[in-house]
Scaffold this motif. Structure first.
Motif, PDB file in Angstrom:
ATOM      1  N   LEU A  19      -0.454   7.336 -17.925  1.00  6.88           N
ATOM      2  CA  LEU A  19       0.181   7.672 -16.637  1.00  6.88           C
ATOM      3  C   LEU A  19      -0.868   8.083 -15.604  1.00  6.88           C
ATOM      4  O   LEU A  19      -0.815   7.650 -14.451  1.00  6.88           O
ATOM      5  N   VAL A  20      -1.828   8.899 -16.026  1.00  7.56           N
ATOM      6  CA  VAL A  20      -2.869   9.357 -15.091  1.00  7.56           C
ATOM      7  C   VAL A  20      -3.709   8.171 -14.636  1.00  7.56           C
ATOM      8  O   VAL A  20      -4.002   8.026 -13.436  1.00  7.56           O
ATOM      9  N   GLN A  43       0.838  -1.211   0.000  1.00 12.01           N
ATOM     10  CA  GLN A  43       0.000   0.000   0.000  1.00 12.01           C
ATOM     11  C   GLN A  43       0.870   1.258   0.000  1.00 12.01           C
ATOM     12  O   GLN A  43       0.630   2.182  -0.767  1.00 12.01           O
ATOM     13  N   THR A  44       1.878   1.246   0.858  1.00 15.07           N
ATOM     14  CA  THR A  44       2.774   2.405   0.947  1.00 15.07           C
ATOM     15  C   THR A  44       3.448   2.636  -0.402  1.00 15.07           C
ATOM     16  O   THR A  44       3.529   3.760  -0.900  1.00 15.07           O
ATOM     17  N   LEU A  45       3.925   1.539  -0.971  1.00 12.51           N
ATOM     18  CA  LEU A  45       4.631   1.631  -2.247  1.00 12.51           C
ATOM     19  C   LEU A  45       3.695   2.119  -3.357  1.00 12.51           C
ATOM     20  O   LEU A  45       4.082   2.911  -4.214  1.00 12.51           O
ATOM     21  N   SER A  46       2.448   1.666  -3.324  1.00 10.75           N
ATOM     22  CA  SER A  46       1.464   2.069  -4.335  1.00 10.75           C
ATOM     23  C   SER A  46       1.218   3.573  -4.292  1.00 10.75           C
ATOM     24  O   SER A  46       1.167   4.233  -5.328  1.00 10.75           O
ATOM     25  N   ILE A  47       1.088   4.126  -3.073  1.00 10.99           N
ATOM     26  CA  ILE A  47       0.825   5.563  -2.936  1.00 10.99           C
ATOM     27  C   ILE A  47       2.047   6.356  -3.421  1.00 10.99           C
ATOM     28  O   ILE A  47       1.919   7.317  -4.181  1.00 10.99           O
ATOM     29  N   LEU A  64      -3.857   6.942 -10.765  1.00 10.90           N
ATOM     30  CA  LEU A  64      -5.104   6.854  -9.990  1.00 10.90           C
ATOM     31  C   LEU A  64      -5.339   5.432  -9.484  1.00 10.90           C
ATOM     32  O   LEU A  64      -5.740   5.228  -8.339  1.00 10.90           O
ATOM     33  N   LYS A  65      -5.046   4.458 -10.367  1.00 12.06           N
ATOM     34  CA  LYS A  65      -5.246   3.053  -9.981  1.00 12.06           C
ATOM     35  C   LYS A  65      -4.374   2.696  -8.769  1.00 12.06           C
ATOM     36  O   LYS A  65      -4.842   2.104  -7.808  1.00 12.06           O
ATOM     37  N   ILE A 103      -4.871   3.193  -0.957  1.00 10.93           N
ATOM     38  CA  ILE A 103      -5.745   3.546   0.167  1.00 10.93           C
ATOM     39  C   ILE A 103      -6.840   2.490   0.387  1.00 10.93           C
ATOM     40  O   ILE A 103      -7.726   2.652   1.212  1.00 10.93           O
ATOM     41  N   GLY A 104      -6.748   1.406  -0.408  1.00  8.81           N
ATOM     42  CA  GLY A 104      -7.652   0.279  -0.185  1.00  8.81           C
ATOM     43  C   GLY A 104      -9.017   0.400  -0.833  1.00  8.81           C
ATOM     44  O   GLY A 104      -9.957  -0.289  -0.438  1.00  8.81           O
ATOM     45  N   VAL A 105      -9.150   1.279  -1.838  1.00 10.06           N
ATOM     46  CA  VAL A 105     -10.440   1.418  -2.531  1.00 10.06           C
ATOM     47  C   VAL A 105     -10.317   0.734  -3.895  1.00 10.06           C
ATOM     48  O   VAL A 105      -9.364   0.994  -4.644  1.00 10.06           O
ATOM     49  N   HIS A 106     -11.249  -0.143  -4.237  1.00  7.88           N
ATOM     50  CA  HIS A 106     -11.184  -0.846  -5.518  1.00  7.88           C
ATOM     51  C   HIS A 106     -12.443  -0.618  -6.341  1.00  7.88           C
ATOM     52  O   HIS A 106     -13.503  -1.127  -6.016  1.00  7.88           O
TER      53      HIS A 106
END
Lengths: 128, 252
Positions: B233-234, B86-90, B238-239, B245-248
């Motif tokens: 990229l956008v 999650q941290t890495l994704s953000i 966003l994905k 943040i755990g929203v799918h």
């Protein structure tokens, strides 16, 4: 022939042959399996028994099973095509390394040796 | 279609293939990543034939950056158990948002002043190699963690900070992603995480799309390539942010 031409020519040839061979083998394996494969045999059933719906998508065990049993030929050909595809970048790096070595480009011979060794390491890791 | 766009954008297509297989066709994640890696190699090999023949690919630069990327891919595999995804994704999403903003704000006069006409490696000078190595290392870590090619990081860095023209950056990134994906793909294949019918049909489609795409790159204007790249990229930014943040949502 210039050193640069040699490098680009051979890397391009490896890419071309690797791509076309793998594509031909995959298409051949797929066509043979769809039309001539026998379903439900051993750990490598024909595609006739596999559906493209989520419930039937499963692991297939060790795919490197290149059996001499004629019922497995389509799957073996298909696996060979995928292996050729996976090894094409491997041979591309090896060809670049050889080109740099023959042209006595020490810096890039060392760099490409490093990339090649990392690939060999990952292959050994996968086989283990 | 993915093969066509991936080849003209210098990405492997993993960022599109993995969610498509997983969300649309319900393929389990490990199989989706294994299949995606095979498709990334197919995109790379299919398109690189034309790019190398036309001297768009900078093999020397690709090989140098590949050293960092493959090391990063191994580090990514090791870090997977330590860092929170999650941290890495953000973090990744913020970086991509910045890259998309930078690509959009790049002045058009820089592209008409000759740089895009000089795509041959002997006609432009590569700068900021340490920055490129650092970005490639990071791209490799992302690749090892998430099963993508890493082209979304390498192409903007080469284009914006290393003096490589966009089309040459795309071709060089395309050359590199096959090697990175190959290293990870061995692991998935020999573990049995590759489904043959899905892989075979995907690889054939991707191959053909990539070969067609690589033939058409000369006919596509850089400004359209840049805008398409920014959209990708956008989307990925966003994905990754929503995943972080755990929203799918369906498309995110």
């Amino acid at each position: 022939m210039r050193k640069e031409d040699f490098l680009y020519r051979w890397v391009s040839l490896i890419l071309k042959w690797g791509s076309y061979c793998s594509l031909a083998l995959i298409i051949l394996g797929l066509v043979l399996s769809l039309f001539f494969g026998k379903g439900g045999v051993g750990p490598f059933p024909s595609f006739r028994n596999q559906h493209f719906v989520p419930s039937s998508v499963s692991r297939q065990g060790a795919p490197l099973h290149l059996s001499f049993d004629k019922d497995y030929y389509p799957i073996a050909i298909l696996n060979l095509g995928l292996l050729v595809l996976m090894f094409t970048p491997f041979f591309r790096v090896l060809t670049a390394w050889l080109s740099f070595l023959f042209s006595k480009d020490i810096k890039y011979t060392l760099i490409s040796s490093g990339v090649f060794l990392i690939l060999v390491f990952s292959l050994i890791l996968a086989l283990m | 279609v993915i093969g066509f766009f991936a080849s003209i954008l210098g990405i492997g297509g993993g960022i599109l293939i993995v969610p498509m297989l997983n969300l649309l066709f319900g393929v389990p994640m490990h199989l989706a990543i294994g299949t995606s890696l095979l498709c990334v190699i197919a995109t790379s090999s299919g398109a690189a034939v034309s790019y190398v023949q036309n001297r768009l690919t900078n093999i020397r630069l690709g090989m140098s950056l590949e050293l960092a990327t493959t090391l990063g891919a191994i580090a990514g595999g090791l870090l997977a158990g330590i860092l929170s995804r999650q941290t890495l994704s953000i973090f990744f999403s913020l970086l991509l948002a910045y890259a998309s903003f930078s690509m959009l704000s790049k002045k058009p006069e820089l592209e008409t002043s000759g740089s895009i006409l000089k795509n041959n490696p002997e006609e432009y000078k590569v700068s900021n190699l340490p920055l490129g190595m650092g970005a490639s290392l990071f791209a490799g870590i992302i690749s090892g963690l998430l099963g993508v090619g890493g082209g979304v990081i390498k192409v903007p860095v080469m284009d914006l900070y290393m003096g490589v023209p966009l089309k040459a950056a795309i071709a060089t990134s395309n050359f590199m992603i096959g090697v990175t994906a190959s290293a990870s793909c061995f692991l998935y294949y020999f573990r049995g995480d590759v489904n043959l019918p899905i892989s075979a049909s995907s690889v054939i489609g991707i191959f053909i799309g990539a070969m067609i795409g690589s033939k058409y790159i000369h006919k596509i204007e850089v400004k359209y390539l840049r805008k398409t790249f920014v959209i990708i990229l956008v989307y990925v930014s966003l994905k990754m942010f929503f995943n972080g943040i755990g929203v799918h949502f369906f498309i995110f």
